[in-house]
Scaffold this motif. Structure first.
Motif, PDB file in Angstrom:
ATOM      1  N   GLU A  52       0.838  -1.209   0.000  1.00  0.00           N
ATOM      2  CA  GLU A  52       0.000   0.000   0.000  1.00  0.00           C
ATOM      3  C   GLU A  52       0.872   1.258   0.000  1.00  0.00           C
ATOM      4  OE1 GLU A  52      -3.310   0.302  -0.239  1.00  0.00           O
ATOM      5  OE2 GLU A  52      -3.570  -1.860  -0.396  1.00  0.00           O
ATOM      6  N   ARG A  53       1.923   1.270   0.796  1.00  0.00           N
ATOM      7  CA  ARG A  53       2.819   2.427   0.850  1.00  0.00           C
ATOM      8  C   ARG A  53       3.499   2.642  -0.495  1.00  0.00           C
ATOM      9  NH1 ARG A  53       7.875   3.821   1.057  1.00  0.00           N
ATOM     10  NH2 ARG A  53       8.511   5.653   2.206  1.00  0.00           N
ATOM     11  N   HIS A  56       1.178   4.174  -2.901  1.00  0.00           N
ATOM     12  CA  HIS A  56       0.962   5.584  -2.574  1.00  0.00           C
ATOM     13  C   HIS A  56       2.150   6.437  -3.023  1.00  0.00           C
ATOM     14  CE1 HIS A  56      -0.343   9.147  -0.481  1.00  0.00           C
ATOM     15  NE2 HIS A  56       0.847   9.217   0.084  1.00  0.00           N
ATOM     16  N   THR A  61      -2.254   5.393  -5.832  1.00  0.00           N
ATOM     17  CA  THR A  61      -3.439   5.507  -4.975  1.00  0.00           C
ATOM     18  C   THR A  61      -3.556   6.944  -4.493  1.00  0.00           C
ATOM     19  OG1 THR A  61      -2.190   4.896  -2.995  1.00  0.00           O
ATOM     20  CG2 THR A  61      -3.327   3.117  -4.159  1.00  0.00           C
ATOM     21  N   LYS A  62      -4.778   7.334  -4.158  1.00  0.00           N
ATOM     22  CA  LYS A  62      -5.031   8.685  -3.687  1.00  0.00           C
ATOM     23  C   LYS A  62      -5.038   8.689  -2.163  1.00  0.00           C
ATOM     24  CE  LYS A  62      -8.459  12.425  -4.122  1.00  0.00           C
ATOM     25  NZ  LYS A  62      -7.662  13.280  -3.339  1.00  0.00           N
ATOM     26  N   SER A  63      -4.600   9.775  -1.597  1.00  0.00           N
ATOM     27  CA  SER A  63      -4.692   9.921  -0.149  1.00  0.00           C
ATOM     28  C   SER A  63      -5.692  11.022   0.174  1.00  0.00           C
ATOM     29  CB  SER A  63      -3.321  10.248   0.453  1.00  0.00           C
ATOM     30  OG  SER A  63      -2.850  11.476  -0.059  1.00  0.00           O
ATOM     31  N   TYR A  64      -6.177  11.006   1.391  1.00  0.00           N
ATOM     32  CA  TYR A  64      -7.188  11.956   1.835  1.00  0.00           C
ATOM     33  C   TYR A  64      -6.741  12.580   3.137  1.00  0.00           C
ATOM     34  CZ  TYR A  64      -9.931   9.268  -1.492  1.00  0.00           C
ATOM     35  OH  TYR A  64     -10.382   8.646  -2.619  1.00  0.00           O
ATOM     36  N   ASN A  65      -7.096  13.856   3.315  1.00  0.00           N
ATOM     37  CA  ASN A  65      -6.807  14.476   4.602  1.00  0.00           C
ATOM     38  C   ASN A  65      -7.883  14.035   5.600  1.00  0.00           C
ATOM     39  OD1 ASN A  65      -9.086  16.245   4.468  1.00  0.00           O
ATOM     40  ND2 ASN A  65      -7.904  17.706   3.269  1.00  0.00           N
ATOM     41  N   ARG A  66      -7.719  14.415   6.845  1.00  0.00           N
ATOM     42  CA  ARG A  66      -8.619  13.962   7.903  1.00  0.00           C
ATOM     43  C   ARG A  66     -10.056  14.380   7.638  1.00  0.00           C
ATOM     44  NH1 ARG A  66      -7.610  15.864  13.964  1.00  0.00           N
ATOM     45  NH2 ARG A  66      -8.126  17.800  12.973  1.00  0.00           N
ATOM     46  N   GLU A  68     -11.516  15.040   4.693  1.00  0.00           N
ATOM     47  CA  GLU A  68     -12.035  14.254   3.575  1.00  0.00           C
ATOM     48  C   GLU A  68     -12.359  12.827   4.005  1.00  0.00           C
ATOM     49  OE1 GLU A  68      -9.662  16.312  -0.168  1.00  0.00           O
ATOM     50  OE2 GLU A  68      -8.630  14.842   1.091  1.00  0.00           O
ATOM     51  N   ALA A  69     -11.481  12.231   4.793  1.00  0.00           N
ATOM     52  CA  ALA A  69     -11.714  10.864   5.270  1.00  0.00           C
ATOM     53  C   ALA A  69     -12.987  10.802   6.116  1.00  0.00           C
ATOM     54  CB  ALA A  69     -10.521  10.364   6.066  1.00  0.00           C
ATOM     55  N   PHE A  79     -15.285   8.266  -2.638  1.00  0.00           N
ATOM     56  CA  PHE A  79     -13.818   8.230  -2.731  1.00  0.00           C
ATOM     57  C   PHE A  79     -13.370   7.720  -4.020  1.00  0.00           C
ATOM     58  CE2 PHE A  79     -15.237   4.438  -0.565  1.00  0.00           C
ATOM     59  CZ  PHE A  79     -14.549   3.401  -1.140  1.00  0.00           C
TER      60      PHE A  79
END
Length: 79
Positions: A52-53, A56, A61-66, A68-69, A79
């Motif tokens: 997964e890392r 990323h 893969t997309k990441s989300y801030n707190r 957005e999560a 998502f």
């Protein structure tokens, strides 16, 4: 009494308690505290995290801030 209130009272008590009482409380909780510190991931879990890392880091893969999560979890955002 709420857990937060209990924690506050314990912290206040421990700040002013004499050494013998602090040591006695520590002795009561020592084994449980040590057990909580022994969290270990399995090899399979570590491999999943590594994959997964890597995805990323490579932009796969997309990441989300707190915020957005939180919206995704509440179903307020896709998502």
């Amino acid at each position: 009494m709420t857990t937060v209130a209990i924690r506050q009272k314990l912290m206040t008590y421990l700040a002013d308690a004499d050494d013998s009482k602090v040591k006695a409380l520590y002795t009561l909780l020592e084994k449980e505290m040590e057990e909580e510190d022994t969290f270990v991931l399995t090899d399979e879990q570590l491999q999943i995290l590594d994959r997964e890392r890597e995805m990323h880091v490579n932009g796969q893969t997309k990441s989300y801030n707190r915020h957005e999560a939180g919206q995704i979890i509440k179903g307020q955002r896709a998502f």
